[in-house]
Every structure is written in structure tokens, then in C-alpha cells.
Design an enzyme around this catalytic site. Structure first.
Site, PDB file in Angstrom:
ATOM      1  N   ASP A   7       3.613   5.210   1.878  1.00 30.21           N
ATOM      2  CA  ASP A   7       4.572   6.320   1.951  1.00 30.21           C
ATOM      3  C   ASP A   7       4.903   6.725   3.384  1.00 30.21           C
ATOM      4  O   ASP A   7       5.183   7.891   3.670  1.00 30.21           O
ATOM      5  CB  ASP A   7       4.048   7.557   1.179  1.00 30.21           C
ATOM      6  CG  ASP A   7       3.788   7.240  -0.273  1.00 30.21           C
ATOM      7  OD1 ASP A   7       4.521   6.406  -0.827  1.00 30.21           O
ATOM      8  OD2 ASP A   7       2.856   7.830  -0.849  1.00 30.21           O
TER       9      ASP A   7
ATOM     10  N   LYS B  74       8.804   3.333   4.737  1.00 34.04           N
ATOM     11  CA  LYS B  74       9.245   1.923   4.791  1.00 34.04           C
ATOM     12  C   LYS B  74      10.661   1.772   4.241  1.00 34.04           C
ATOM     13  O   LYS B  74      11.493   1.074   4.825  1.00 34.04           O
ATOM     14  CB  LYS B  74       8.270   1.031   3.984  1.00 34.04           C
ATOM     15  CG  LYS B  74       6.859   1.026   4.536  1.00 34.04           C
ATOM     16  CD  LYS B  74       5.908   0.251   3.663  1.00 34.04           C
ATOM     17  CE  LYS B  74       5.606   0.915   2.338  1.00 34.04           C
ATOM     18  NZ  LYS B  74       4.860   2.173   2.410  1.00 34.04           N
TER      19      LYS B  74
ATOM     20  N   GLY C 292       6.930   3.236  -4.240  1.00 36.80           N
ATOM     21  CA  GLY C 292       8.044   4.167  -4.425  1.00 36.80           C
ATOM     22  C   GLY C 292       8.686   4.385  -3.073  1.00 36.80           C
ATOM     23  O   GLY C 292       8.094   4.994  -2.193  1.00 36.80           O
ATOM     24  N   HIS C 293       9.855   3.805  -2.877  1.00 36.02           N
ATOM     25  CA  HIS C 293      10.519   3.866  -1.576  1.00 36.02           C
ATOM     26  C   HIS C 293      11.786   4.712  -1.700  1.00 36.02           C
ATOM     27  O   HIS C 293      12.677   4.382  -2.471  1.00 36.02           O
ATOM     28  CB  HIS C 293      10.850   2.455  -1.080  1.00 36.02           C
ATOM     29  CG  HIS C 293       9.635   1.600  -0.877  1.00 36.02           C
ATOM     30  ND1 HIS C 293       9.694   0.302  -0.457  1.00 36.02           N
ATOM     31  CD2 HIS C 293       8.313   1.887  -1.007  1.00 36.02           C
ATOM     32  CE1 HIS C 293       8.454  -0.175  -0.357  1.00 36.02           C
ATOM     33  NE2 HIS C 293       7.608   0.760  -0.693  1.00 36.02           N
TER      34      HIS C 293
ATOM     35  N   GLN D  15       3.037  -0.348  -0.047  1.00 36.47           N
ATOM     36  CA  GLN D  15       1.739   0.266   0.263  1.00 36.47           C
ATOM     37  C   GLN D  15       1.518   0.285   1.790  1.00 36.47           C
ATOM     38  O   GLN D  15       2.486   0.296   2.526  1.00 36.47           O
ATOM     39  CB  GLN D  15       0.588  -0.454  -0.462  1.00 36.47           C
ATOM     40  CG  GLN D  15       0.593  -0.259  -1.981  1.00 36.47           C
ATOM     41  CD  GLN D  15       1.648  -1.053  -2.724  1.00 36.47           C
ATOM     42  OE1 GLN D  15       1.769  -2.257  -2.554  1.00 36.47           O
ATOM     43  NE2 GLN D  15       2.431  -0.391  -3.560  1.00 36.47           N
TER      44      GLN D  15
HETATM   45  P1  GDP Z   1       7.708   4.509   1.632  1.00 36.13           P
HETATM   46  O1  GDP Z   1       6.934   4.346   0.370  1.00 36.13           O
HETATM   47  O2  GDP Z   1       6.969   4.032   2.834  1.00 36.13           O
HETATM   48  O3  GDP Z   1       9.095   3.916   1.556  1.00 36.13           O
HETATM   49  O4  GDP Z   1       7.886   6.066   1.843  1.00 36.13           O
HETATM   50  P2  GDP Z   1       8.312   7.154   0.727  1.00 36.13           P
HETATM   51  O5  GDP Z   1       9.741   6.984   0.449  1.00 36.13           O
HETATM   52  O6  GDP Z   1       7.361   7.132  -0.408  1.00 36.13           O
HETATM   53  O7  GDP Z   1       8.031   8.496   1.506  1.00 36.13           O
HETATM   54  C1  GDP Z   1       8.643   8.746   2.742  1.00 36.13           C
HETATM   55  C2  GDP Z   1       9.425  10.060   2.641  1.00 36.13           C
HETATM   56  O8  GDP Z   1       9.792  10.468   3.927  1.00 36.13           O
HETATM   57  C3  GDP Z   1      10.715   9.925   1.857  1.00 36.13           C
HETATM   58  O9  GDP Z   1      10.925  11.107   1.150  1.00 36.13           O
HETATM   59  C4  GDP Z   1      11.779   9.762   2.956  1.00 36.13           C
HETATM   60  O10 GDP Z   1      13.047  10.241   2.546  1.00 36.13           O
HETATM   61  C5  GDP Z   1      11.203  10.655   4.016  1.00 36.13           C
HETATM   62  N1  GDP Z   1      11.550  10.305   5.419  1.00 36.13           N
HETATM   63  C6  GDP Z   1      11.514   9.097   6.019  1.00 36.13           C
HETATM   64  N2  GDP Z   1      11.739   9.243   7.350  1.00 36.13           N
HETATM   65  C7  GDP Z   1      11.893  10.564   7.576  1.00 36.13           C
HETATM   66  C8  GDP Z   1      12.098  11.340   8.768  1.00 36.13           C
HETATM   67  O11 GDP Z   1      12.186  10.851   9.879  1.00 36.13           O
HETATM   68  N3  GDP Z   1      12.195  12.703   8.578  1.00 36.13           N
HETATM   69  C9  GDP Z   1      12.101  13.285   7.351  1.00 36.13           C
HETATM   70  N4  GDP Z   1      12.204  14.609   7.276  1.00 36.13           N
HETATM   71  N5  GDP Z   1      11.905  12.577   6.233  1.00 36.13           N
HETATM   72  C10 GDP Z   1      11.780  11.239   6.349  1.00 36.13           C
HETATM   73  P1  IMO Z   2       4.447   2.732  -1.231  1.00 32.64           P
HETATM   74  O1  IMO Z   2       5.004   1.334  -1.214  1.00 32.64           O
HETATM   75  C1  IMO Z   2       0.991   5.328  -1.524  1.00 32.64           C
HETATM   76  C2  IMO Z   2      -2.349   3.947  -3.970  1.00 32.64           C
HETATM   77  C3  IMO Z   2      -2.661   4.735  -5.231  1.00 32.64           C
HETATM   78  C4  IMO Z   2      -4.163   4.548  -5.281  1.00 32.64           C
HETATM   79  C5  IMO Z   2      -4.340   3.108  -4.805  1.00 32.64           C
HETATM   80  C6  IMO Z   2      -4.469   2.090  -5.930  1.00 32.64           C
HETATM   81  O2  IMO Z   2       5.367   3.732  -1.816  1.00 32.64           O
HETATM   82  O3  IMO Z   2       3.924   3.097   0.112  1.00 32.64           O
HETATM   83  P2  IMO Z   2      -2.674   1.033  -7.595  1.00 32.64           P
HETATM   84  O4  IMO Z   2      -1.763   1.683  -8.594  1.00 32.64           O
HETATM   85  O5  IMO Z   2      -1.958   0.252  -6.548  1.00 32.64           O
HETATM   86  O6  IMO Z   2      -3.775   0.246  -8.233  1.00 32.64           O
HETATM   87  O7  IMO Z   2      -3.405   2.271  -6.872  1.00 32.64           O
HETATM   88  O8  IMO Z   2      -3.198   2.811  -4.032  1.00 32.64           O
HETATM   89  N1  IMO Z   2      -0.958   3.458  -3.864  1.00 32.64           N
HETATM   90  C7  IMO Z   2      -0.053   3.997  -3.044  1.00 32.64           C
HETATM   91  N2  IMO Z   2      -0.116   5.079  -2.247  1.00 32.64           N
HETATM   92  N3  IMO Z   2       2.102   4.594  -1.547  1.00 32.64           N
HETATM   93  C8  IMO Z   2       2.181   3.497  -2.320  1.00 32.64           C
HETATM   94  O9  IMO Z   2       3.228   2.640  -2.283  1.00 32.64           O
HETATM   95  C9  IMO Z   2       1.085   3.179  -3.145  1.00 32.64           C
HETATM   96  N4  IMO Z   2       0.839   2.192  -4.053  1.00 32.64           N
HETATM   97  C10 IMO Z   2      -0.421   2.374  -4.463  1.00 32.64           C
HETATM   98  O10 IMO Z   2      -2.287   6.071  -5.106  1.00 32.64           O
HETATM   99  O11 IMO Z   2      -4.785   5.387  -4.345  1.00 32.64           O
HETATM  100 MG    MG Z   3       6.273   5.479  -1.237  1.00 34.57          MG
END
Ligand code: GDP
Ligand code: IMO
Ligand code: MG
Length: 434
Positions: free
Chosen positions: A13, A16, A40-41, A223
Site C-alpha cells: 500500500d 504502487k 488493492g491499487h 504487496q
Molecule cells: P498500492 O497498493 O501500493 O497501490 O497503494 P494503495 O492504493 O493501496 O494505497 C495508496 C493510497 O495512497 C491510495 O489511496 C492512493 O490514492 C494514495 N496516494 C498515493 N500517492 C499519494 C500522495 O502522494 N498523496 C496522497 N495524499 N495520497 C497518495
Molecule cells: P498491495 O498490492 C498490504 C498482507 C495481509 C496480511 C498478509 C498476508 O495493495 O500493496 P495474504 O492475503 O496475502 O495471504 O495476506 O499480507 N497483504 C497486504 N498488505 N497491501 C497488500 O497489497 C497486501 N496483500 C497482502 O494484510 O498481513
Molecule cells: Mg494496496
């Protein structure tokens, strides 16, 4: 003409999706090579939010080929749901390509994930309950069913029958749960296969051709480093390889083909699920970061655990994956908390009083370290800063924060995030440049 791996350098999270979307404007191919529907991106483009789980984040560009490689464990039901969600938002899926080598997630994997988590009780991993662990277990036990198998009924049905029998016994005898009926699963999975058939391709050829032709290719990690099955905080990890090496295995390209590895480092740390977290915040500062950064899981909706930036961890990620460039999002979020002083972890104090930059191998040892912090003043924020295009135009505090990350890791910060929108980013180095 580079092939660039984009990976999370923390616990997932990191942002990416946002950076892949940003860079995909210049890429001809984007590949998801590891993980599955646990990812979840989130991408914000033109005021619209897109939540992606299995479809690569390059899909918002009509000309970009989006590949799901064989290293992914693919949940076809969830994928079709996601495809329909994207189509309803007007996204064209003509450029989606899926490898037949991807292992398939079945409902028994999801049920076993749930059952095992519930059995563990207080010792649970806190998985996303998407069946990821059980699906990779089958892959490595050499009993998994791959997407290509679903295209041939005669190939598929005996494999499915054997698996359903085995899993039903396990569910019944170990967990006291009801099992599944082969006919029901066969019917729905054969239907999924027909829906996905037009998108299936030899993705290894496709990705290697693109690289050999000098076209820009992005590998979208899922991840993060600390969730890696080998290098993460085992057993509180996922079942795949989020490190850069995972991309080359999961896509089928040689290590010599990768030009750059972009590590995404959120300006603070977050974690979903259980396990140790040395810089975790349990106070109002943590709450403020969660609130301003909208830190709730994209996949499960769980509130994310929040802590200060931990450079010991990031240094570890840089070493293992040979990270060449860093991207640091959420510089706006830290400022918006209104907290006066920010802390960055620059060492771990061990029980004997010594301080180390090395990330411990053992979980018990990690639980015993106390973070050593460097303190920096926070900076003011106003919305016009989200439009800034040079680091020098950000407040001095933000510049110092970024410089400390660079000095500590020895890796340049090439992109900064100053808001969630696609446009709210600062490029310092052209990632697809030489
Ligand atoms: P990922 O799993 O690595 O793709 O990240 P997630 O999407 O799960 O979580 C990243 C969160 O940060 C999302 O809600 C993005 O919209 C938000 N985000 C990414 N870059 C920035 C930033 O520079 N500033 C802010 N405020 N939000 C950001
Ligand atoms: P993105 O791509 C954050 C975490 C789960 C748990 C552990 C194992 O959005 O960054 P799993 O379901 O993979 O067997 O769970 O890994 N986890 C993540 N945490 N971002 C993710 O993906 C994750 N995918 C799995 O919360 O701790
Ligand atoms: Mg994510």
C-alpha cells in the site's frame, strides 16, 4: 529503453498503483507478475477513483498492453467482476492479456484461508482471506490447476475432481466444514474460462518481444518487501515474492533485461494484518496520518496500522532488490497532520544497547528492538503545493525529509507524491530515460 520494476519497499500500500499509472503514460506494456486479488491499487485520474486488484494499473491508457503473468494466482470470478467494474467506468479492456500459466484460485482456497485464520485465533496472520496462501500451497505442492487447464474440459475435470475430493476431506476432517461439489465448480469455472479465453496469450513471448524491440515495459509489483515470503517478517507475510526478483520469475524475463527498480516508499509506514511493527504509532499522530492519508485497505476496508518512516526497513529493501530509484508519496499527508515534529527511524537499538542498521532475521529479535529516531520539523501545506513540479519549490522541511532518505539509503528519490491525483507528482529524474 528500459524495463522498470515498480515495487513496494514497505508492507504494501505504498502507492504502487499511482506511480504505475503515472509511468504507464510512457510505457507500452505493464505486467502484473506476482500476488493476486489480495492486492488493492488505487488510482485517481481526472477526478475519478479506480480500484484495481488483478488488472494492471496501466489499463487506463488505451494504447498500453496490460499483462497478467503466470506468477499471479488468478481468481477468475474476482477478475471478471473487476473487468465489469472497469467497463462500467468506460475503460477499454481490448489490451488485456492473461497468461495460461497463472494458477487458478478456487472457492476451496478461500474457505481454507478463512478456516486456517480462524483456527489460529490470536495468532492469525491477518490475511486478506482471498485464498492466496492455499493457492500458492497447491502450486508448490504441484497439484495446482492453471488457467490453461480450464480451456480443455478433459484436462480440467479429472484435476478438479481430485482437488475437490482432497480439499473436502481436509475441510471436513480438520476444520469440520462443508466442502464443495465438483459439478457446481466445474460449471462456473468452465464459464469463466470462456469469458477469459479471448484475453489469453503467450505472455512470455509478448513481454520479451517488447523488451527486445526496445519498447518501455513496466512490471507492477504487488504487496511489499516486508511481506515477501523469504525476506519479510515471516510468518506475517504473503505467499509470493513482492521483491524485484519476483517480477522476473513471474513474468518470465531474464534478470539482465531489467534496467531499473523503482522502490515506492510512503513518507510514513503502514501495515494491514498482524505482526511486529517497530515504529507503530498508537496515539493521535497515528490517527491523524490515517485520517489525512485515507489509510483504509483498498481490498478489505480494514484501517491500516500507521507508524513513522522506518529507514532500516527501506535500506533492507534497497539491498535485496537492488533498488535504483525511490518514489516517495504522501509528502502532503504528513504536512496536513499539523504535527510539529516528524520522526524518522534511522537505527534499531538492541536489548544490549547497541544500535544497528541491519534488519533482524528473527521475529522475536524484531519485537525487541527500539527505534532510534532522527527528528525533523514538519512543514506547512496549502493546496497550491500539489501543483509544484520541482522539489526546490516545496517547503524546506519537505526538502530536508527527502534528502535524509537519500543520504541514508544511498538511492536517489526520483519521484515525489504530493497528492493522490495522477498529476500531483514531482519528477526529478526521467525513469524511462537512459
Ligand atoms: P498500492 O497498493 O501500493 O497501490 O497503494 P494503495 O492504493 O493501496 O494505497 C495508496 C493510497 O495512497 C491510495 O489511496 C492512493 O490514492 C494514495 N496516494 C498515493 N500517492 C499519494 C500522495 O502522494 N498523496 C496522497 N495524499 N495520497 C497518495
Ligand atoms: P498491495 O498490492 C498490504 C498482507 C495481509 C496480511 C498478509 C498476508 O495493495 O500493496 P495474504 O492475503 O496475502 O495471504 O495476506 O499480507 N497483504 C497486504 N498488505 N497491501 C497488500 O497489497 C497486501 N496483500 C497482502 O494484510 O498481513
Ligand atoms: Mg494496496
Amino acid at each position: 529503453m528500459p524495463a522498470v520494476v515498480v515495487m513496494g519497499a514497505q508492507w504494501g500500500d505504498e502507492g504502487k498503483g499511482k506511480f504505475v499509472d503515472l509511468l504507464a503514460a510512457q510505457a507500452e506494456v505493464v505486467v502484473r507478475a506476482t500476488g493476486g486479488a489480495n492486492a488493492g491499487h488505487t488510482v485517481w485520474a481526472n477526478g475519478q477513483q479506480y480500484k484495481l486488484h488483478q488488472v494492471p494499473s496501466g489499463i487506463l491508457y488505451p494504447g498500453t498492453l496490460c499483462v497478467i503473468g503466470h506468477g499471479v494466482v488468478l481468481d477468475p470470478a474476482k477478475l471478471i467482476e473487476e473487468m465489469e467494474y472497469l467497463q462500467a467506468k468506460g475503460v477499454d479492456l481490448a489490451n488485456l492479456r492473461i497468461s495460461g500459466g497463472a494458477h487458478v484460485v478456487f472457492p476451496y482456497h478461500l474457505r481454507l484461508d478463512e478456516a486456517e485464520e480462524d483456527r489460529k485465533g490470536a495468532n492469525k496472520i491477518g490475511t486478506t482471506r482471498r485464498g492466496i496462501g492455499p493457492a500458492y500451497m497447491d502450486k508448490f505442492a504441484r497439484v495446482g490447476i492453471r488457467l490453461v487447464d480450464l480451456l480443455d474440459k478433459d484436462e480440467f475435470l479429472p484435476k478438479l475432481t481430485a482437488q475437490v475430493e482432497a480439499k473436502n476431506q481436509l475441510l471436513d476432517r480438520v476444520y469440520g466444514m462443508t466442502g464443495f461439489k465438483v459439478e457446481e465448480l466445474a460449471e462456473s469455472y468452465l464459464t469463466y474460462a470462456e469469458r477469459l479465453r479471448p484475453y489469453m496469450a503467450n505472455t512470455v513471448e509478448l513481454v520479451n518481444d517488447a523488451i527486445d524491440d526496445g519498447r518501455n515495459v513496466l512490471f507492477e509489483g504487488a504487496q511489499g518487501h516486508l511481506l515477501d515470503i523469504d525476506f519479510g517478517t515471516y510468518p506475517y507475510v504473503t505467499a509470493s515474492h513482492p521483491i524485484a526478483a519476483g517480477a522476473i520469475i513471474g513474468a518470465g524475463v531474464g534478470p539482465t533485461k531489467i534496467n531499473k527498480v523503482l522502490g515506492i516508499v510512503k513518507a510514513y509506514t503502514s501495515r494491514v494484518g498482524e505482526g511486529p511493527f517497530p515504529t507503530e504509532l498508537f496515539d493521535q499522530t497515528g490517527d491523524a496520518i490515517r485520517d489525512k492519508g485515507h489509510e483504509y485497505g483498498t481490498t478489505t476496508g480494514r484501517p491500516r496500522r500507521i507508524g513513522w518512516l522506518d529507514l532500516v526497513m527501506v535500506r533492507f529493501a534497497c539491498r535485496v532488490s537492488g533498488i535504483t530509484d525511490l518514489a516517495v508519496p504522501h509528502l502532503d499527508t504528513l504536512a496536513k497532520t499539523g504535527v510539529d515534529t516528524l520522526k524518522i527511524c534511522v537505527g534499531y537499538r538492541l536489548p544490549d544497547g547497541t544500535v544497528t542498521k541491519e534488519f533482524p532475521v528473527g521475529l522475536k529479535a524484531l519485537g525487541q528492538v527500539s527505534p532510534v529516531y532522527e527528528e525533523l520539523p514538519n512543514w506547512e501545506w496549502n493546496d497550491s503545493l500539489a501543483k509544484v513540479k520541482r522539489l526546490a519549490d516545496l517547503p524546506e522541511g519537505a526538502q530536508r525529509y527527502v534528502r535524509l532518505i537519500e543520504t541514508y539509503t544511498g538511492v536517489p528519490v526520483s519521484i515525489l507524491g504530493v497528492g493522490s491525483e495522477r498529476t500531483e507528482a514531482i519528477y526529478r529524474t526521467e525513469i524511462f530515460g537512459a
